[in-house]
Write an enzyme that holds these catalytic residues in place. Structure first.
Site, PDB file in Angstrom:
ATOM      1  N   ALA A 132      42.456  45.700 -75.196  1.00  0.00           N
ATOM      2  CA  ALA A 132      43.918  45.840 -76.172  1.00  0.00           C
ATOM      3  C   ALA A 132      44.723  44.608 -75.775  1.00  0.00           C
ATOM      4  O   ALA A 132      44.668  44.095 -74.650  1.00  0.00           O
ATOM      5  CB  ALA A 132      44.562  46.944 -75.678  1.00  0.00           C
ATOM      6  N   GLY A 156      39.675  47.961 -73.540  1.00  0.00           N
ATOM      7  CA  GLY A 156      39.390  48.294 -75.119  1.00  0.00           C
ATOM      8  C   GLY A 156      38.126  47.803 -75.636  1.00  0.00           C
ATOM      9  O   GLY A 156      37.632  48.260 -76.498  1.00  0.00           O
ATOM     10  N   GLU A 165      35.659  49.875 -74.366  1.00  0.00           N
ATOM     11  CA  GLU A 165      35.475  51.046 -75.218  1.00  0.00           C
ATOM     12  C   GLU A 165      35.152  51.062 -76.642  1.00  0.00           C
ATOM     13  O   GLU A 165      34.264  51.824 -77.291  1.00  0.00           O
ATOM     14  CB  GLU A 165      36.774  51.599 -75.288  1.00  0.00           C
ATOM     15  CG  GLU A 165      37.385  52.101 -73.791  1.00  0.00           C
ATOM     16  CD  GLU A 165      38.896  52.418 -73.498  1.00  0.00           C
ATOM     17  OE1 GLU A 165      39.389  51.609 -73.946  1.00  0.00           O
ATOM     18  OE2 GLU A 165      39.187  53.397 -73.021  1.00  0.00           O
ATOM     19  N   GLU A 205      41.674  48.337 -66.655  1.00  0.00           N
ATOM     20  CA  GLU A 205      43.061  48.735 -66.881  1.00  0.00           C
ATOM     21  C   GLU A 205      43.823  49.119 -65.602  1.00  0.00           C
ATOM     22  O   GLU A 205      45.099  48.772 -65.401  1.00  0.00           O
ATOM     23  CB  GLU A 205      43.002  49.928 -67.687  1.00  0.00           C
ATOM     24  CG  GLU A 205      42.535  49.727 -69.256  1.00  0.00           C
ATOM     25  CD  GLU A 205      41.124  49.764 -69.640  1.00  0.00           C
ATOM     26  OE1 GLU A 205      40.390  49.916 -68.484  1.00  0.00           O
ATOM     27  OE2 GLU A 205      40.759  50.153 -70.859  1.00  0.00           O
TER      28      GLU A 205
HETATM   29  C1  HXC Z   1      46.426  39.575 -74.639  1.00  0.00           C
HETATM   30  C2  HXC Z   1      44.727  38.183 -73.386  1.00  0.00           C
HETATM   31  C3  HXC Z   1      43.925  39.211 -73.028  1.00  0.00           C
HETATM   32  C4  HXC Z   1      44.539  40.697 -73.401  1.00  0.00           C
HETATM   33  C5  HXC Z   1      43.067  37.252 -72.594  1.00  0.00           C
HETATM   34  N1  HXC Z   1      43.862  37.088 -73.173  1.00  0.00           N
HETATM   35  N2  HXC Z   1      42.867  38.589 -72.569  1.00  0.00           N
HETATM   36  N3  HXC Z   1      45.847  38.189 -74.212  1.00  0.00           N
HETATM   37  N4  HXC Z   1      45.557  40.598 -74.085  1.00  0.00           N
HETATM   38  N5  HXC Z   1      43.714  41.488 -73.042  1.00  0.00           N
HETATM   39  C6  HXC Z   1      44.544  35.532 -73.407  1.00  0.00           C
HETATM   40  C7  HXC Z   1      45.068  35.184 -72.230  1.00  0.00           C
HETATM   41  O1  HXC Z   1      46.590  35.579 -71.990  1.00  0.00           O
HETATM   42  C8  HXC Z   1      45.025  33.726 -72.523  1.00  0.00           C
HETATM   43  O2  HXC Z   1      46.144  33.175 -73.211  1.00  0.00           O
HETATM   44  C9  HXC Z   1      43.797  33.489 -73.240  1.00  0.00           C
HETATM   45  O3  HXC Z   1      43.538  34.777 -73.843  1.00  0.00           O
HETATM   46  C10 HXC Z   1      42.535  32.928 -72.565  1.00  0.00           C
HETATM   47  O4  HXC Z   1      42.468  33.785 -71.235  1.00  0.00           O
HETATM   48  P1  HXC Z   1      42.139  33.378 -69.794  1.00  0.00           P
HETATM   49  O5  HXC Z   1      42.642  34.402 -68.871  1.00  0.00           O
HETATM   50  O6  HXC Z   1      42.682  31.949 -69.600  1.00  0.00           O
HETATM   51  O7  HXC Z   1      40.564  33.325 -70.090  1.00  0.00           O
HETATM   52  P2  HXC Z   1      39.413  33.511 -68.997  1.00  0.00           P
HETATM   53  O8  HXC Z   1      39.808  32.531 -67.669  1.00  0.00           O
HETATM   54  O9  HXC Z   1      38.054  33.059 -69.667  1.00  0.00           O
HETATM   55  O10 HXC Z   1      39.562  34.834 -68.719  1.00  0.00           O
HETATM   56  C11 HXC Z   1      38.913  35.776 -69.536  1.00  0.00           C
HETATM   57  C12 HXC Z   1      39.445  37.315 -69.328  1.00  0.00           C
HETATM   58  C13 HXC Z   1      40.867  37.425 -68.893  1.00  0.00           C
HETATM   59  C14 HXC Z   1      38.328  37.471 -68.071  1.00  0.00           C
HETATM   60  C15 HXC Z   1      38.865  38.175 -70.104  1.00  0.00           C
HETATM   61  O11 HXC Z   1      41.652  37.083 -69.823  1.00  0.00           O
HETATM   62  C16 HXC Z   1      41.258  38.832 -68.541  1.00  0.00           C
HETATM   63  O12 HXC Z   1      41.058  39.376 -67.555  1.00  0.00           O
HETATM   64  N6  HXC Z   1      41.883  39.483 -69.517  1.00  0.00           N
HETATM   65  C17 HXC Z   1      42.618  40.630 -69.505  1.00  0.00           C
HETATM   66  C18 HXC Z   1      41.484  41.670 -69.416  1.00  0.00           C
HETATM   67  C19 HXC Z   1      42.079  43.015 -69.189  1.00  0.00           C
HETATM   68  O13 HXC Z   1      43.003  43.231 -68.276  1.00  0.00           O
HETATM   69  N7  HXC Z   1      41.816  43.960 -70.418  1.00  0.00           N
HETATM   70  C20 HXC Z   1      42.364  45.180 -70.391  1.00  0.00           C
HETATM   71  C21 HXC Z   1      43.546  45.296 -71.386  1.00  0.00           C
HETATM   72  S1  HXC Z   1      44.299  46.889 -71.274  1.00  0.00           S
HETATM   73  P3  HXC Z   1      46.757  32.056 -73.165  1.00  0.00           P
HETATM   74  O14 HXC Z   1      48.046  32.128 -73.966  1.00  0.00           O
HETATM   75  O15 HXC Z   1      47.371  31.771 -71.648  1.00  0.00           O
HETATM   76  O16 HXC Z   1      45.979  31.045 -73.306  1.00  0.00           O
HETATM   77  C22 HXC Z   1      43.362  47.943 -72.518  1.00  0.00           C
HETATM   78  C23 HXC Z   1      43.569  49.256 -72.858  1.00  0.00           C
HETATM   79  C24 HXC Z   1      42.927  49.629 -74.005  1.00  0.00           C
HETATM   80  O17 HXC Z   1      42.264  47.258 -73.158  1.00  0.00           O
HETATM   81  C25 HXC Z   1      43.661  51.027 -74.204  1.00  0.00           C
HETATM   82  C26 HXC Z   1      42.956  51.481 -75.606  1.00  0.00           C
HETATM   83  C27 HXC Z   1      43.989  52.406 -76.084  1.00  0.00           C
END
Ligand code: HXC
Length: 254
Positions: free
Chosen positions: A64, A105, A108, A128
């Site tokens: 998400a 997400g 999921e 998460e």
């Molecule tokens: C918003 C995101 C994002 C996310 C990546 N980005 N994931 N933005 N939401 N979930 C953005 C970063 O901020 C960054 O923006 C750009 O994408 C590239 O990301 P990097 O981190 O620089 O890339 P990389 O080094 O390749 O790493 C990729 C990654 C990492 C491992 C996927 O981005 C990451 O850990 N993302 C978060 C993963 C996460 O926590 N997911 C769970 C979310 S909560 P900029 O502007 O800096 O270029 C969830 C709840 C679900 O999913 C609930 C359902 C109802």
């Protein structure tokens, strides 16, 4: 360009493609609305017989959109309609073609599919907990049903992802192939499914999913009733006659 693309690469097959590569296909509200709309429409579309869900050849989805969520209040989160429901209840088979990250997400979303084809370089995780929340779209439930309590808990409580190979060994994916072959493999499976009798395909999906949440006895009754129902289709007569007459069946979806 839309953040979710809809393509029709072959008869009966629809591709739903996430298209926010700059943020690793993070699922913002626009994307989730579009996913819900496409899955509702495709579920109702008689010409669509199988759906491939993909994020392209680099990343499936990083979860998400955290920017969307950071300042949300519980009431705002609660007030959202359930945008996952149209995907979960889609009557057509869904194949997730996963390259790269399927996190939060994104993992999921992949688990909403019926078949998951993963590239060698794919990874699956529920991170998460690292950002102060927990999965909210099936991570604690679908994951546990797929891989069992102890492997699910390890992923959920540490937030550590698993590789595609480990995911395969756990039962979290159907098949692992070279990264470059993920989409073509999904397409090949979709073409096979499309060549099957559609009513049988739909019954198999419905009974398999409904049965997972029922007692074995109730699920067996469901299965038996659906099995009996298929004897009312012309495709059952055609399939069996074609076998006996040593020819290719011509299924009509009736
Ligand atoms: C918003 C995101 C994002 C996310 C990546 N980005 N994931 N933005 N939401 N979930 C953005 C970063 O901020 C960054 O923006 C750009 O994408 C590239 O990301 P990097 O981190 O620089 O890339 P990389 O080094 O390749 O790493 C990729 C990654 C990492 C491992 C996927 O981005 C990451 O850990 N993302 C978060 C993963 C996460 O926590 N997911 C769970 C979310 S909560 P900029 O502007 O800096 O270029 C969830 C709840 C679900 O999913 C609930 C359902 C109802």
């Amino acid at each position: 360009m839309s953040e979710v693309l809809l393509e029709k690469p072959a008869d009966g097959i629809a591709v739903v493609r996430l298209n926010r590569p700059e943020v690793r296909n993070a699922l913002n509200l626009t994307v989730r609305d579009l996913l819900a709309k496409h899955f509702t429409d495709l579920g109702n579309d008689a010409d669509t017989r199988c759906i491939i869900l993909t994020g392209g050849d680099k990343v499936f989805a990083a979860g998400a959109d955290i920017r969307d969520m950071v300042d949300r209040t519980p009431i705002e989160v609660m007030a959202r309609r359930d945008l996952w429901k149209p995907i979960a209840s889609c009557p057509k088979p869904v194949i997730a073609a996963v390259n790269g990250y399927a996190l939060g997400g994104g993992c999921e979303l992949a688990m909403h599919a019926d078949i998951i084809v993963a590239g060698e370089g794919a990874s699956f995780g529920q991170p998460e907990v690292r950002i102060g929340i927990m999965p909210g779209a099936g991570g604690t439930q679908r994951l546990t049903r797929a891989v069992g309590k102890f492997r699910a808990m390890r992923m959920l409580l540490t937030g550590e992802p698993v590789t595609a190979r480990d995911a395969l060994a756990m039962g979290l994916v159907s098949e692992v192939v070279a990264d470059a072959e993920v989409f073509q493999t999904a397409l090949r499976i979709a073409k096979t499914i499309v060549s099957m009798p559609p009513l049988a395909v739909m019954q198999i999906k419905e009974v398999t999913l409904a049965g997972q949440d029922a007692s074995l006895e109730a699920a067996m009754i469901l299965e038996r009733k659906a099995f009996q129902l298929l004897f009312s289709t012309t495709d059952q007569k055609e399939g069996m006659r074609a076998f006996l007459e040593k020819r290719k069946p011509e299924f009509r979806g009736r």
